[in-house]
Structure formats: structure tokens, C-alpha cells
Write a protein that holds these residues in place. Structure first.
Motif, PDB file in Angstrom:
ATOM      1  N   GLY A   1      -3.165   4.711  -8.219  1.00  0.00           N
ATOM      2  CA  GLY A   1      -4.284   4.113  -7.503  1.00  0.00           C
ATOM      3  C   GLY A   1      -5.205   3.247  -8.336  1.00  0.00           C
ATOM      4  O   GLY A   1      -5.540   2.131  -7.951  1.00  0.00           O
TER       5      GLY A   1
ATOM      6  N   TYR B   1      -3.383   0.076  -9.631  1.00  0.00           N
ATOM      7  CA  TYR B   1      -3.112  -0.757  -8.460  1.00  0.00           C
ATOM      8  C   TYR B   1      -4.385  -1.487  -8.018  1.00  0.00           C
ATOM      9  O   TYR B   1      -4.368  -2.699  -7.797  1.00  0.00           O
TER      10      TYR B   1
ATOM     11  N   ASP C   1       0.821  -1.213   0.000  1.00  0.00           N
ATOM     12  CA  ASP C   1       0.000   0.000   0.000  1.00  0.00           C
ATOM     13  C   ASP C   1       0.859   1.269   0.000  1.00  0.00           C
ATOM     14  O   ASP C   1       0.530   2.247  -0.665  1.00  0.00           O
TER      15      ASP C   1
ATOM     16  N   GLN D   1       1.600   0.941  -4.513  1.00  0.00           N
ATOM     17  CA  GLN D   1       0.451   1.714  -4.976  1.00  0.00           C
ATOM     18  C   GLN D   1       0.889   3.074  -5.512  1.00  0.00           C
ATOM     19  O   GLN D   1       0.377   3.543  -6.519  1.00  0.00           O
TER      20      GLN D   1
END
Length: 133
Positions: free
Chosen positions: A48, A51, A39, A43
Motif C-alpha cells: 500500500g 503503491y 487497485d 497494489q
């Protein structure tokens, strides 16, 4: 929109195989850092939306396109090192009732911050290398 499910690109066995942690790795001490590192670092690299898409494909046991497979393979290598980077201070130094301490066999010894910085920098260099790829 953030993913509402947990899908990791790698597992403990991948970290054992790809990093200097090797077979002596305690899964309980490292597992929490896989998703956290993914994360935090992966990411950001992938963006975003992309991902979230890759996590969804993993979560649903879908199939990656050839291009997605290449991205996940490279990101996984970086993720393995980022996971070790994030876990290392917690593996090396434990919070005890005497303060921060390093376990050596049956004995506990205070850790050198210089030692910790050196190891973390080595791991960070590998993680950054794979992230740039």
C-alpha cells in the motif's frame, strides 16, 4: 493510507500495444478496468505505501528514481494483462434483455463458457508472469 487521487500506470494505448487486444480495442469498454485492476492486483504486489507513493509521483508529474522506473515498467506489463483479464468477460458477453449474449457482427449468439474460461486463463497466465517479475 489509501491514495485519494486516480493515477494509472498505463493507458488504453499501452494496452493496445502490449496485449492481444490490439487496435480493435474499444476504449469505452476497457478504460474502467484499468484503475480497478491496478487497485486489485498491483497494489497488492507493491504494498500500500509504495503503491500510494508511485501513484502520487504519477499524479504530480514527478520523476521516478531508476529503481522505481523498473518497478513501474514491470508492474505496467502485468497491469495491462490484468486489465484485459478483468474486461474480457464484459467485452465478450453482454447482458441483454434475452440474457447473456455474445455479439458476432450483426448477429447475437450465446457464448460458450468454455471459450471464455480458455481466453481468461491465457490472459491470466500472462498477468501472473509479469506480476512475479
Amino acid at each position: 493510507m489509501a491514495a485519494t487521487f486516480s493515477s494509472t500506470f498505463i493507458d488504453i494505448n499501452y494496452i493496445k500495444y502490449m496485449t492481444p487486444m490490439g487496435a480493435n480495442l474499444d476504449p469505452v469498454q476497457v478504460a474502467p478496468f484499468i484503475l480497478e485492476s491496478q487497485d486489485i492486483y498491483i497494489q497488492d504486489i507493491l504494498g500500500g505505501a509504495f503503491y500510494d507513493h508511485l501513484c502520487y509521483v504519477i499524479y504530480t508529474a514527478g520523476t521516478f528514481t531508476a529503481d522505481e522506473s523498473v518497478v513501474v515498467e514491470l508492474a505496467s506489463k502485468s497491469l495491462a494483462y490484468w486489465t484485459v483479464y478483468e474486461a474480457l468477460p464484459h467485452i465478450t458477453i453482454k447482458i441483454r434483455n434475452i440474457g447473456l449474449a455474445q455479439t458476432q457482427g450483426d448477429n447475437v449468439q450465446v457464448s460458450s463458457m468454455e471459450q471464455l474460461r480458455y481466453i481468461r486463463n491465457e490472459i491470466k497466465d500472462k498477468a501472473e508472469f509479469w506480476a512475479k517479475r
